[in-house]
Design a protein around this motif. Structure first.
Motif, PDB file in Angstrom:
ATOM      1  N   PHE A   1       0.805  -1.227   0.000  1.00 56.75           N
ATOM      2  CA  PHE A   1       0.000   0.000   0.000  1.00 56.75           C
ATOM      3  C   PHE A   1       0.837   1.276   0.000  1.00 56.75           C
ATOM      4  O   PHE A   1       0.289   2.373  -0.085  1.00 56.75           O
ATOM      5  CB  PHE A   1      -0.965   0.008   1.192  1.00 56.75           C
ATOM      6  CG  PHE A   1      -0.321  -0.187   2.534  1.00 56.75           C
ATOM      7  CD1 PHE A   1       0.104   0.894   3.291  1.00 56.75           C
ATOM      8  CD2 PHE A   1      -0.145  -1.459   3.046  1.00 56.75           C
ATOM      9  CE1 PHE A   1       0.693   0.718   4.529  1.00 56.75           C
ATOM     10  CE2 PHE A   1       0.435  -1.657   4.290  1.00 56.75           C
ATOM     11  CZ  PHE A   1       0.856  -0.563   5.044  1.00 56.75           C
TER      12      PHE A   1
ATOM     13  N   ARG B   1      -5.469   4.820  -0.608  1.00 53.53           N
ATOM     14  CA  ARG B   1      -5.007   4.317   0.684  1.00 53.53           C
ATOM     15  C   ARG B   1      -5.016   5.424   1.746  1.00 53.53           C
ATOM     16  O   ARG B   1      -4.689   6.569   1.452  1.00 53.53           O
ATOM     17  CB  ARG B   1      -3.587   3.768   0.577  1.00 53.53           C
ATOM     18  CG  ARG B   1      -3.367   2.792  -0.559  1.00 53.53           C
ATOM     19  CD  ARG B   1      -4.008   1.449  -0.302  1.00 53.53           C
ATOM     20  NE  ARG B   1      -3.470   0.427  -1.191  1.00 53.53           N
ATOM     21  CZ  ARG B   1      -3.816  -0.842  -1.174  1.00 53.53           C
ATOM     22  NH1 ARG B   1      -4.699  -1.282  -0.313  1.00 53.53           N
ATOM     23  NH2 ARG B   1      -3.291  -1.701  -2.019  1.00 53.53           N
TER      24      ARG B   1
ATOM     25  N   ILE C   1      -2.401   1.533   8.678  1.00 51.00           N
ATOM     26  CA  ILE C   1      -3.326   1.712   7.563  1.00 51.00           C
ATOM     27  C   ILE C   1      -4.750   1.606   8.089  1.00 51.00           C
ATOM     28  O   ILE C   1      -5.028   0.856   9.035  1.00 51.00           O
ATOM     29  CB  ILE C   1      -3.060   0.686   6.445  1.00 51.00           C
ATOM     30  CG1 ILE C   1      -3.938   0.985   5.218  1.00 51.00           C
ATOM     31  CG2 ILE C   1      -3.253  -0.746   6.921  1.00 51.00           C
ATOM     32  CD1 ILE C   1      -3.472   0.299   3.946  1.00 51.00           C
TER      33      ILE C   1
ATOM     34  N   ASP D   1      -9.462  -0.222   4.509  1.00 50.38           N
ATOM     35  CA  ASP D   1      -8.738  -0.584   3.288  1.00 50.38           C
ATOM     36  C   ASP D   1      -9.213  -1.939   2.773  1.00 50.38           C
ATOM     37  O   ASP D   1      -9.211  -2.928   3.517  1.00 50.38           O
ATOM     38  CB  ASP D   1      -7.235  -0.630   3.553  1.00 50.38           C
ATOM     39  CG  ASP D   1      -6.442  -0.686   2.273  1.00 50.38           C
ATOM     40  OD1 ASP D   1      -6.356  -1.776   1.674  1.00 50.38           O
ATOM     41  OD2 ASP D   1      -5.924   0.366   1.845  1.00 50.38           O
TER      42      ASP D   1
END
Length: 498
Positions: free
Chosen positions: A308, A330, A351, A355
């Motif tokens: 990512f 992202r 993250i 996602d």
């Protein structure tokens, strides 16, 4: 940091149908070539789709049902991706495994996942007492009438992969059908992949890096995947890249290092290379560009989430420790215990939980799954900081971070400085305890000859702050790495007892 939006995954979705979506439009185009110096085994898109859906019919006729798990003990042959996609097409959950595992290690995975059957090539180690489906039998299924895709919620389970994580205990990572949709963010964010590309990946099919980057993504785009046959050596790759007119090459940094030992590298069709699996040393990146005239683009990801963060053909040159920028769509941040930190401050790379490439969780381990989250953010376990320009600099695994005299030191930073030494081919650093409660940084290096330790210390003193400088240097034959080539820093002291 949030990058531009990416379209949401369709509500009625099947991973295999998405991957083979280009097959009907280009039936005669070569989808896959398994290559070696003496020739190649080629599969057209029409043949690939027919084999996948015929195999799916065979799996159902064998008694497997949607929701059943199929552990895969298959080598680097076409049998692997055909069976993998066939299972997912009809709702069966494949579980790829490394061919290097022993019977005892495979039994651990079987105990964790309780598969309904094991797909076996007759060669890889496999414990007794499990139901086997032989790949030699699946070949007869390729000609069966095609199974219908099993579409549904993109958040449902599609496949399971294993990661040892930081504890060394295998964990079953559950991924949804939507994981393949998330890989669309890489097409421009990392690959620069087009339908007329010929992408070669030097890795085993069971490794998610190879499976995704080397096979599924080229097929999703309608491109051609080139895979070296089992037994091909790294020194043979330049010949295969040139002979089969590869336009993109993907590999781990260690493979690039070995390829660069070749006396001649002439790749007139190559546009660029891709690197993932571990941090790409600047020395390898620069040597590759000097030898081929092409750039290497790096990406960061993990078993729990597809890559990512990356550089790409449109991005500017970056500092050696930079991983690049979050890919389009992202949401990435740097966290400390209190939450997101300002640019320039180190923390855990994280993250957002939304996602689509992020795992569903660890199989039958809700506690371990919850432990990976801080609020709405998934903790990667890797340290870094974000620059004011938005790219992310890598500091290493959180558990690899060294403590020397009370200072937290990134092994990547020290290794980068030492790799600039003209006589050091490879290096790994870690902190070791020399007396109770006293830890120092030790550097383990690979070189053609022993190097003077005082001279190495002087070299480090001109490039690193005092607290970052190794106090011990040891020459070793090779760095310890796992099956996918990742450096195992914590085992360095065991390679050559101090």
């Amino acid at each position: 940091m949030t990058s531009p939006a990416f379209p949401p995954c369709p509500s009625n979705f099947n991973l295999t149908a998405h991957v083979l979506g280009q097959a009907d439009a280009r039936p005669d185009k070569i989808a896959l070539a398994v290559v070696k110096p003496t020739g190649a085994e080629r599969w057209s898109y029409a043949r690939l789709k027919s084999a996948v859906l015929g195999c799916a019919t065979g799996l159902l006729q064998s008694g497997l049902q949607p929701g059943d798990r199929l552990l895969m003990r298959v080598g680097n042959t076409v049998d692997f991706p055909v069976a993998y996609l066939a299972a997912i097409a009809v709702g069966i959950v494949p579980i790829p495994t490394s061919t290097q595992l022993t019977e005892a290690e495979v039994q651990v995975l079987i105990d964790i996942t309780a598969p309904a059957a094991v797909l076996h090539d007759g060669q890889t180690d496999c414990p007794p007492g499990v139901r086997l489906i032989r790949t030699q039998d699946t070949h007869e299924w390729y000609g069966l009438p095609p199974a219908a895709y099993d579409p549904g919620d993109p958040n449902r389970l599609a496949y399971i992969i294993f990661t040892s994580g930081t504890s060394g205990t295998p964990r079953a990572v559950c991924h949804a059908h939507r994981a393949i949709w998330a890989r669309g963010m890489m097409m421009d964010g990392w690959y620069g992949l087009h339908e007329d590309d010929r992408l070669m990946h030097a890795g085993a099919f069971n490794w998610t890096y190879t499976l995704g980057t080397g096979l599924l993504d080229p097929w999703t785009k309608g491109a051609t995947a080139l895979i070296p046959a089992q037994g091909v050596e790294h020194h043979q790759l330049p010949l295969l890249l040139k002979r089969h007119e590869a336009t993109i090459f993907a590999a781990a940094p260690g493979v690039y290092r070995n390829v660069l030992k070749s006396s001649s590298i002439d790749l007139p069709k190559l546009r660029h290379g891709l690197s993932a699996g571990e941090k790409l040393p600047a020395s390898i990146r620069d040597a590759w560009q000097n030898a081929t005239g092409t750039r290497l683009f790096e990406a960061f990801g993990m078993s729990e989430c597809s890559t990512f963060i990356s550089t790409n053909p449109k991005s500017p040159e970056v500092a050696p420790q930079s991983l690049g920028w979050p890919q389009p769509g992202r949401r990435v941040t740097i966290l400390d215990d209190s939450g997101p930190v300002d640019s320039g401050h180190p923390g855990i790379i994280a993250i957002h939980k939304s996602d689509p490439g992020l795992m569903l969780g660890y199989l039958n381990d809700q506690i371990a799954t919850e432990h990976r989250y801080q609020g709405d953010w998934f903790l990667t376990g890797d340290m870094g900081h974000m620059t004011p320009q938005g790219d992310i600099h890598y500091h290493g695994r959180a558990d690899d971070m060294m403590n020397a005299g009370g200072y937290r030191v990134s092994p990547i930073e020290v290794e980068t400085a030492l790799l600039a030494h003209p006589d050091i081919a490879e290096v790994g650093v870690t902190d070791i305890e020399i007396k109770q409660d006293i830890r120092v940084i030790a550097a383990f290096y690979v070189a053609d000859r022993p190097l003077d330790e005082d001279a190495l210390k002087n070299w480090a003193s001109n490039r690193l702050a005092r607290y970052k400088q190794p106090r011990l240097f040891r020459r070793i034959a090779a760095l310890p790495r796992n099956a996918n080539g990742k450096l195992l820093r914590k085992t360095l002291p065991d390679v050559d007892a101090l």
